[in-house]
Structures are given as C-alpha cells and as structure tokens.
Write a protein that holds these residues in place. Structure first.
Motif, PDB file in Angstrom:
ATOM      1  N   ASP A 447       0.810  -1.212   0.000  1.00 22.86           N
ATOM      2  CA  ASP A 447       0.000   0.000   0.000  1.00 22.86           C
ATOM      3  C   ASP A 447       0.850   1.273   0.000  1.00 22.86           C
ATOM      4  O   ASP A 447       0.464   2.294   0.522  1.00 22.86           O
ATOM      5  CB  ASP A 447      -0.955  -0.004   1.212  1.00 22.86           C
ATOM      6  N   LEU A 488       0.040   6.650   1.613  1.00 19.83           N
ATOM      7  CA  LEU A 488      -0.623   5.352   1.565  1.00 19.83           C
ATOM      8  C   LEU A 488      -1.480   5.344   0.308  1.00 19.83           C
ATOM      9  O   LEU A 488      -2.381   6.168   0.149  1.00 19.83           O
ATOM     10  CB  LEU A 488      -1.516   5.163   2.797  1.00 19.83           C
ATOM     11  N   ASN A 615     -13.806  -0.611  16.311  1.00 24.39           N
ATOM     12  CA  ASN A 615     -13.303   0.671  16.806  1.00 24.39           C
ATOM     13  C   ASN A 615     -13.092   0.644  18.311  1.00 24.39           C
ATOM     14  O   ASN A 615     -12.088   1.143  18.821  1.00 24.39           O
ATOM     15  CB  ASN A 615     -14.259   1.797  16.442  1.00 24.39           C
ATOM     16  N   HIS A 618      -9.997  -1.409  19.129  1.00 25.89           N
ATOM     17  CA  HIS A 618      -8.768  -0.680  18.782  1.00 25.89           C
ATOM     18  C   HIS A 618      -8.447   0.364  19.828  1.00 25.89           C
ATOM     19  O   HIS A 618      -7.302   0.550  20.216  1.00 25.89           O
ATOM     20  CB  HIS A 618      -8.914  -0.010  17.407  1.00 25.89           C
ATOM     21  N   ARG A 619      -9.497   1.050  20.263  1.00 29.31           N
ATOM     22  CA  ARG A 619      -9.281   2.075  21.290  1.00 29.31           C
ATOM     23  C   ARG A 619      -8.679   1.456  22.539  1.00 29.31           C
ATOM     24  O   ARG A 619      -7.773   2.008  23.140  1.00 29.31           O
ATOM     25  CB  ARG A 619     -10.597   2.789  21.626  1.00 29.31           C
ATOM     26  N   MET A 622      -4.976   0.274  21.809  1.00 33.40           N
ATOM     27  CA  MET A 622      -3.998   1.338  21.615  1.00 33.40           C
ATOM     28  C   MET A 622      -3.968   2.353  22.741  1.00 33.40           C
ATOM     29  O   MET A 622      -3.005   3.099  22.875  1.00 33.40           O
ATOM     30  CB  MET A 622      -4.270   2.077  20.298  1.00 33.40           C
ATOM     31  N   GLN A 629       1.453   0.059  25.654  1.00 35.55           N
ATOM     32  CA  GLN A 629       2.874   0.295  25.412  1.00 35.55           C
ATOM     33  C   GLN A 629       3.591  -1.029  25.167  1.00 35.55           C
ATOM     34  O   GLN A 629       4.391  -1.163  24.244  1.00 35.55           O
ATOM     35  CB  GLN A 629       3.518   0.957  26.645  1.00 35.55           C
ATOM     36  N   ILE A 632       2.566  -2.656  21.814  1.00 32.32           N
ATOM     37  CA  ILE A 632       3.176  -2.028  20.636  1.00 32.32           C
ATOM     38  C   ILE A 632       4.661  -2.374  20.562  1.00 32.32           C
ATOM     39  O   ILE A 632       5.210  -2.665  19.502  1.00 32.32           O
ATOM     40  CB  ILE A 632       2.966  -0.500  20.659  1.00 32.32           C
ATOM     41  N   GLN A 675       7.910   5.010  23.546  1.00 38.67           N
ATOM     42  CA  GLN A 675       7.131   5.454  22.386  1.00 38.67           C
ATOM     43  C   GLN A 675       8.047   5.969  21.284  1.00 38.67           C
ATOM     44  O   GLN A 675       7.874   5.656  20.121  1.00 38.67           O
ATOM     45  CB  GLN A 675       6.184   6.587  22.793  1.00 38.67           C
ATOM     46  N   LEU A 676       9.027   6.790  21.708  1.00 33.76           N
ATOM     47  CA  LEU A 676       9.957   7.340  20.725  1.00 33.76           C
ATOM     48  C   LEU A 676      10.763   6.214  20.075  1.00 33.76           C
ATOM     49  O   LEU A 676      10.948   6.191  18.863  1.00 33.76           O
ATOM     50  CB  LEU A 676      10.912   8.336  21.383  1.00 33.76           C
ATOM     51  N   VAL A 678       9.984   3.124  19.695  1.00 33.94           N
ATOM     52  CA  VAL A 678       9.143   2.323  18.808  1.00 33.94           C
ATOM     53  C   VAL A 678       8.899   3.061  17.490  1.00 33.94           C
ATOM     54  O   VAL A 678       9.009   2.487  16.413  1.00 33.94           O
ATOM     55  CB  VAL A 678       7.813   1.975  19.506  1.00 33.94           C
ATOM     56  N   ALA A 679       8.627   4.358  17.616  1.00 37.55           N
ATOM     57  CA  ALA A 679       8.412   5.144  16.396  1.00 37.55           C
ATOM     58  C   ALA A 679       9.651   5.087  15.524  1.00 37.55           C
ATOM     59  O   ALA A 679       9.580   4.971  14.306  1.00 37.55           O
ATOM     60  CB  ALA A 679       8.068   6.585  16.753  1.00 37.55           C
ATOM     61  N   ARG A 680      10.826   5.157  16.174  1.00 37.50           N
ATOM     62  CA  ARG A 680      12.088   5.087  15.427  1.00 37.50           C
ATOM     63  C   ARG A 680      12.237   3.751  14.717  1.00 37.50           C
ATOM     64  O   ARG A 680      12.687   3.687  13.584  1.00 37.50           O
ATOM     65  CB  ARG A 680      13.270   5.241  16.388  1.00 37.50           C
ATOM     66  N   PHE A 682       9.884   1.682  13.732  1.00 41.30           N
ATOM     67  CA  PHE A 682       8.988   1.604  12.570  1.00 41.30           C
ATOM     68  C   PHE A 682       9.545   2.418  11.423  1.00 41.30           C
ATOM     69  O   PHE A 682       9.459   2.029  10.268  1.00 41.30           O
ATOM     70  CB  PHE A 682       7.579   2.077  12.944  1.00 41.30           C
ATOM     71  N   GLN A 683      10.112   3.559  11.791  1.00 38.31           N
ATOM     72  CA  GLN A 683      10.691   4.426  10.782  1.00 38.31           C
ATOM     73  C   GLN A 683      11.847   3.731  10.071  1.00 38.31           C
ATOM     74  O   GLN A 683      11.940   3.695   8.858  1.00 38.31           O
ATOM     75  CB  GLN A 683      11.163   5.714  11.457  1.00 38.31           C
TER      76      GLN A 683
END
Lengths: 705, 146
Positions: A447, A488, A615, A618-619, A622, A629, A632, A675-676, A678-680, A682-683
């Motif tokens: 995608d 996307l 929904n 998911h809420r 997440m 945490q 993820i 969080q940071l 994990v974001a890294r 994924f990046q």
C-alpha cells in the motif's frame, strides 16, 4: 542525475529554490535566503601566496578593504560593450575598473579583479557556482541542472552570456526564463485556461522593472518592458536615514552626524528595519541609544516616532515616478487599465504598503496579486519550472532532438548538452493538478504510493514517463493506479487496476516497467511489461472521468471488512492473554464483552455492529496505558536486530518493573522513551531495503530511486 | 499516543510516521525562531556597547553619575552572561587576522605598528551559536601602511 534548481540571478542579490512536494528557497551557507551578487578578491597576508576570491556575504564583508577589487552589480554588465552608456553608469557608482578587451574583435567589457581581467560571464559563474554549492549543502545532494532567470529586456547575447555562466559553474542549464514569466508561474497564472495580459511590477532594492506579458494558449510572450535601473527600496531607506539626521540636527543644536561612517552604518541598518516594520504597523518607535556622540553634548540618542503617513510622504515621489512609468507602458501599447487581467507585484520594495496601494488604486484590488513573498517570488517560479521541465533540446542546429533531462549528451547526434537551449517562446503548458501513481510494496510495506507522473507535470507529455519495479509473486502482477498525494496508496483516488497472470517461469524479483502516458484530453494510458518478455505486456487506457466500477469496489469492501474483524478479534485475544494484568478491572471486563460482541457480529455478518466493535477494541488496545505500550513494543520487536531488540527488551523490563512498583512518574518517563524508540524502529524498518519475500497479491516491489 | 491521533489510526500512523523528518522539521523551526530572538537581544547589547564606548574617561564625573555608570555596566554584563547561557559565544577578534566569513570590514586603517589584514577594532560584536556564525562582527582592519 543530480537535483535541479531554479536560480534568480539578481543584480544585488540572488536566490535558489527547489521543488519537492512544495517549492522553497534554499538557505545559503550563512543561513540566509539570499546570496549577495558580489565577488571580491582578498589578498593573502603573505605577498608570496595567492589570494582568494570571495563570493556572496564574505565578498560584502571584504568590500571596504578592497573597494577596487570588489565587483557589484555584474548583471548590469552582462553581454555589454564598453561604449554603452549603461556601462558608464556602473563605472561611476562602483570602485572597480571596467576595461575593454585586448581583442579588437571583441568589444565586450572586462572587469579587473586583482589586476586580472574577467568577463562578466566569469564573474556571474563564480556567483552561480557558490549558489550551486550552497544548494548542495542545503539539499545534501549534488545539483546538476538549473533554470536561470533573466530580465525580460535581456537581449539574445545577454541571455547567451547568462547561459554560458551557468555552464561555467558546472550546471546543465535547462532553460533561461524571463523573470516576469517565473513570477507568473509562482503565482500560478500559467495554470489558468483563459487568455491573460499580465503586468509585472518588480521593484527590488536597486532596480525597477515593469513587464507586460501576454499568455495565450499557455504561451508567454513579452509585449513591453519599461523601468528605471536606479530606483528601489534602497531609496526608501535613504529617506529614513535623512529623517534621522534631520531630527539629530534639530535636537542637538545643529550637530550634523552625516560625516560619521559608523553613524551611517547604524542608521541605515535601523532605517531598513523601520521600513519593514512600517509595512505591518502604523507607526514605528525608532529607538537608537548612543547612535553617535557630539562634541560638548556627549551621547546622541535617537528616540523618534515615524508614522506610516510620514514615511509615505517621504517616498511618495519614488512611487509616483514608478506609476508614471506604468502609465507610459500602457500608453505605448495603447492599452487601458481594463485590458490588464492580472498585476503581479514582485521585489522586496513592493512589501511597502504605499507601493501596493498605488498599484491597487490603478488596477483594482481583484487584479493585483501579491500574496507570495515578493523577495522570493522569481526564485520560487524558477524552482517550480526546474522541476517541471523534463526535456532538454540538443543545441546542435542540425539536430535539435529532445533529450531527457538526465542526458549529458544528445541521444541522436552525441553533441554535448551542457549549454543546451530551448528555442522559441517559453511554453509552460497545462500541468497535472495531482500526482498519478501506483500502489507498490516498498521496504516490505504494501500500500505504498509510488508516483509516476508528479503533480505539476506539464501535459500532454513529451514522452511517456515510466519506472521499473520488481515482481513479488510468481503467478500474478497487480498494478492499482491512483491519483493523489497521500503516501498510503489506498488513501488516494483509485483510477483502475491492471492485473494479469504470469506463467510459471517468471521468478520473483523480475523487473517490470510501468509506463504512463497522459494526453491533452487527460486520458491516461498505462502500459505494464515484464522485461525480456514481449508477450507479457498489457496496455490499458483509463479515461479519467470514468465513473468508478461500483461492483468491484463493493466486493472488495466486503472482504476487507471480514479480514479486519477477524484480525481485530485475534489481536484482542492475544492482547488479553498477555497484558490483562496491566489493565484495570473495568477495562478488562469491557474488553471481554467487546470480543464476544465481535465474534457474534462476525458470525452474523453484521457489518455495522462489527465496525463499531472494531473501533472499540482498537481504542482499548492502543489506549490502555502500560498494556498498550507493551503490546506495541512487542509488535516492534518482530524482525529487529539483536542489539536493538536488547535495548527494547530492557525498556520493556524497566516499564514492567516501574509499573509493578507503582512508580507513576517513572512509568510516564519510560513509556515516553519507549514510544519514541518504537516510532524510530517503525521508521527505520520503513527505510530498510532487504525484507523477506512475502505474499503481496502480485503488487510490484519498489526498490526506491 | 499523542494528541490528535485517534486510536483507530494508530497502527497505520506508526507505520507511516516519518519520525526523523518530524524531528528535523521541529528542530529547524526552533533554530530559526531562536536565532531571531537572540539577534534582537544582541541589538540591545549593541546599544549598551555604543553608549559605554563613547564615555569620555578624561572628563570629570560626579560620584552619583559614577555609581549609575557602575550599575549600568552591571546590567550590560548581566545581559551578556544571559546570552552566553543561551549558548551564544562571543568572538574576540581584536588582533586576529581578518576572516571575511566571520568579520565584516567596515573600515580599513593603516597602523605602522600592526601588519596588514589584522582586526584592530571590533565595532559591533560578532558571535556564534550552535557552531555557526550567528552574526558577523563589524570590524576595522589594518591596511598596508603607506
């Protein structure tokens, strides 16, 4: 090829712009938006050593030390001969020597820098080379191509000289463009369908140009030009300096500070700031403590208010003069105000409200366009064109073949394209309003939107645009075509899908080309073919106004919904089994109830209930603090290298410990870090190139450009 | 998850989120704003510098005036220190060879005792911030003695 930039090569200052999703002016090595168009020679402190040629801000810094070796306003000398009156005007104002060439055949001017003769082309090339280097520094990549702007009044020899300067600076000059045309492009005038007669009012720091241009069928033609080579915003500053001097004379018993160079330096700087402030406010409080000192008085302070009205009175004469020239242009062309369809105000001095007002009073508010930073407007237009122009015409008059922009030599005759030019009028043409591309797999992520025809590309295309991808499945190729700008693919508008089976002897990773052709009727022709297999080629025409196939879409949606619900139920069960002890009891029991609801909805095929409960789940997954945490982080752990995995596990362990110890602050701190991290991850994962082969239903893989 | 990101979007958001780019954008914005703020405070320091450099030491001053002067000198130092704490480092270019990337020559003067191309006066302070020139110093430089 390297990057392609637009350059506004100005008399006083120059600027470079680059287009990537949006167009922006690139900062210089001094973090400034503009490069002063100045070159200066600095002697070495040891006589035996050679000196250094300085360009831009450093050249300005050196100017007072070497006035005779500092070249200002070289643009005024481009393509000129010594006997022209314009050359004399320059000579009167600046300290450097202007001489004629020794060559009797060549009447072109030369300037002296440390006693060595340079042509105006040489000096311009030095400026362009520095702009190129600074742009490379700002972009972090090599710059090889450029569009350079010149005043509309430049004659053929002056344009040729500018092009040559670009070549000397190591650039392939895609096109020399008129400044007013670049401005029109920046304002998007070129996209309009109707005929336009545009007046460009360009007042910079030291020069004033009016150009009248006509756009018919997206072709620009310059009808008339007018101007004053020595009128601009510097005159406005000078008026404020004079007002400061008058005030000091009045308050300090006739003391005249105008002979004091340091006073002039500070006064000029403050005057310019006051002028800029007066564009946005009705008065400015000019406070300059100790601007100079007077005998018997001591310190001289400036503390005065200048109202916009007072400022307007000071500069009225300059503005009137400029408007007289505007009227003259119209008169000469036998045009009335009503014949002008748009007025563009360009150049730093037009930020002054009185200037804008005068133009608006004459032409009416609707026609006057001035919403783009007037200092950057021309560079921005050039930057847009640098991205749009994809064709370089061979300079060999017997050939004139069109070449792709990355070619360095002509594909037909082999002639060097450095110095290639496009003849005739500047044609900007219609451009695509949105990007067109396909959905691919990039770095393991399906995608992903791969653009084939970028937004803003002129059409009809000179030649089809194509990119090469690689198969991900042995038995099928699937190419969904989209229009839009989202990363996307599915968030864009689906235009159609090209799909066909492959025979068994095509291995995964075989190159496949996708070609888009787009004609004047906005019909998109897509061709997909497997390299080396002429039998595996498929062509499909997608008329862009075709209503979408409703049935296909619904089937797909049905399937997607079921997959989504099932995936959510599985993820929720997993979440529950692993992390329920980190959930508060209320959340845990609600989750259990939701999962049961979801299972029922799945069994009954109840779509509305299903999406509602998806929904809700998911809420919970997440948004449930520590449990989320950890969940993820677990997802991020998949396929992580040992080192990163250890770090992540350590963070997870700390988070669990802190949670068990009931240390709220520590939990907060670690979860932030997590969080940071994990974001890294994924990046980074998104930028990895080597991912195991997976089944992507025949989507093509993009290895990036 | 941060504000403005709904839980439904989160997994896709995590995949699509260009973390490094976000940081780079924020960093650039911060640097730009901070530079402008520091530059305006530097102008206040310039005013102090101009005023103090104009004081005629040879002239008699009342003790009251002297005490004011002392206090204002303190305010100037305080401002300078505050800027330094914000990471600004001031150039000290007197006696240094002229460097057109750091200094802007506003005057050339011959001084028989000093060789050519040396900064003999820093008229407006130059400074650096985060390893780059924040503002060039405006200086007087020696020229060849005649």
């Amino acid at each position: 090829m390297g990057k392609s930039i637009g350059i506004d090569l100005g008399t006083t200052n120059s600027a470079a712009a680059y287009y990537d999703r949006e167009v922006r002016v690139l900062p210089t090595r001094m973090n400034e938006p503009l490069t002063p168009s100045v070159v200066s020679y600095r002697k070495s402190r040891r006589e035996s050593r050679p000196g250094q040629i300085l360009v831009g801000r450093a050249a300005v810094s050196n100017a007072r030390l070497a006035p005779e070796d500092t070249i200002f306003s070289i643009k005024r000398l481009m393509g000129r001969t010594v006997d022209e009156p314009k050359v004399e005007e320059v000579q009167e104002r600046f300290g450097y020597a202007i001489v004629s060439s020794d060559d009797p055949e060549d009447r072109g001017v030369r300037v002296l820098l440390n006693g060595v003769e340079y042509t105006p082309i040489d000096v311009s090339a030095m400026i362009l080379r520095q702009i190129k280097e600074d742009a490379e520094r700002a972009l972090g990549e090599e710059v090889t191509h450029a569009v350079i702007t010149v005043p509309a009044y430049f004659e053929e020899r002056q344009r040729a000289a500018t092009r040559e300067a670009g070549q000397q600076a190591g650039l392939v000059v895609k096109k020399i463009i008129d400044e007013p045309t670049a401005a029109a492009v920046a304002f998007g005038i070129d996209k309009a369908e109707e005929r336009h007669r545009v007046l460009v009012y360009d007042m910079g720091g030291g020069t004033f140009d009016i150009s009248l241009i006509q756009m018919v069928n997206k072709q620009f033609q310059v009808l008339a030009i007018e101007g004053d080579m020595w009128l601009g915003g510097d005159d406005f500053d000078h008026e404020i300096v004079k007002a400061i001097e008058e005030r000091i004379k009045a308050e300090y018993d006739g003391f005249d500070p105008s002979g004091d160079e340091r006073f002039l330096m500070v006064a000029k700087q403050e005057a310019e700031k006051a002028k800029i402030l007066l564009s946005g406010q009705n008065e400015v409080d000019l406070l300059i403590p100790g601007i100079t000192s007077a005998p018997n008085v001591g310190l001289v302070d400036v503390d005065m208010v200048i109202t916009r009205q007072e400022f307007n009175d000071m500069i009225q004469k300059y503005v009137d003069h400029s408007m007289d020239l505007v009227r003259k242009v119209l008169r000469d062309q036998e045009l009335g105000v009503g014949d002008i369809t748009a007025v563009l105000v360009v150049g730093g001095a037009t930020a002054t409200p009185l200037v804008h007002q005068a133009v608006t009073d004459m032409f009416g508010r609707d026609k006057v366009k001035g919403y783009i930073d007037p200092m950057q407007c021309v560079a921005l237009g050039a930057g847009l064109l640098a991205a749009r122009i994809k064709v370089i015409e061979c300079p060999n008059p017997d050939c004139e073949a069109e070449n792709t922009e990355d070619a360095m030599t002509c594909g037909r005759c082999g002639h060097s394209l450095v110095g290639a030019r496009v003849r005739g009028d500047v044609s900007v043409g219609a451009v695509t309003a949105k990007s067109l591309g396909i959905s691919v797999v990039r770095d393991g992520a399906p995608d992903t939107y791969a653009v084939i025809i970028p937004k803003g590309t002129p059409y009809p295309l000179h030649r089809p645009m194509e990119r090469t991808f690689y198969t991900t499945a042995e038995n099928i190729i699937k190419v969904p075509v989209y229009e839009g700008e989202e990363t996307l693919a599915t968030k864009n508008d689906l235009q159609g899908v090209i799909e066909y089976p492959l025979p068994e002897d095509i291995p995964v990773g075989t190159p496949v080309s996708v070609r888009f052709d787009y004609d004047q009727d906005r019909v998109l022709k897509v061709t997909v073919w497997v390299h080396g297999r002429s039998d595996l080629k498929k062509e499909q025409t997608l008329a862009r106004d075709r209503p979408r196939a409703a049935f296909e879409k619904e089937d797909e949606a049905e399937e997607e919904w079921r997959e989504m619900l099932e995936g959510t139920i599985n993820a929720s069960r997993h979440f529950q089994s692993q992390y329920s002890r980190y959930l508060d009891p209320g959340t845990a029991s609600k989750m259990e109830a939701d999962i049961q609801r979801a299972e029922r909805a799945f069994a009954e095929g109840n779509k509305i209930e299903g999406s509602r409960v998806v929904n809700a789940l998911h809420r919970t997954i997440m948004g449930s603090g520590v449990a989320s945490q950890l969940f993820i982080a677990e997802r991020a752990m998949d396929g992580l290298g040992p080192e990163a995995a250890t770090l992540l596990r350590e963070a997870v362990r700390k988070l669990r410990t802190a949670h068990e110890a009931g240390d709220g602050e520590e939990v907060e701190r670690i979860s932030m870090a997590l969080q940071l991290a994990v974001a890294r991850i994924f990046q980074r994962r998104a930028s990895q190139t080597d991912v195991p082969d997976q089944d992507f239903g025949g989507l093509l893989k993009d290895l990036g450009r | 998850m941060g504000e403005g990101i709904s839980s439904e979007d989160a997994p896709k958001w995590l995949q699509a989120f260009d973390f490094n780019q976000q940081v780079a954008v924020m960093e650039k914005e911060y640097v730009r704003e901070m530079r402008n703020t520091l530059l305006s405070f530097l102008e206040v320091l310039d005013s102090f510098d101009r005023c103090f450099s104009a004081i005629d030491q040879t002239r008699e001053m009342s003790s009251l005036a002297q005490s004011w002067l002392r206090s204002f000198e303190g305010v100037r130092r305080q401002l300078r220190r505050t800027l330094e704490q914000a990471g600004v480092s001031f150039m000290n270019c007197q006696g240094e060879p002229f460097d057109p990337h750091k200094h802007e020559a506003i005057q050339a003067r011959s001084r028989p005792d000093v060789r050519e191309g040396i900064v003999i006066e820093e008229v407006v302070r130059g400074c650096e911030w985060r390893g780059e020139v924040l503002r060039q110093a405006k200086v007087v430089v020696t020229r060849k003695s005649r």
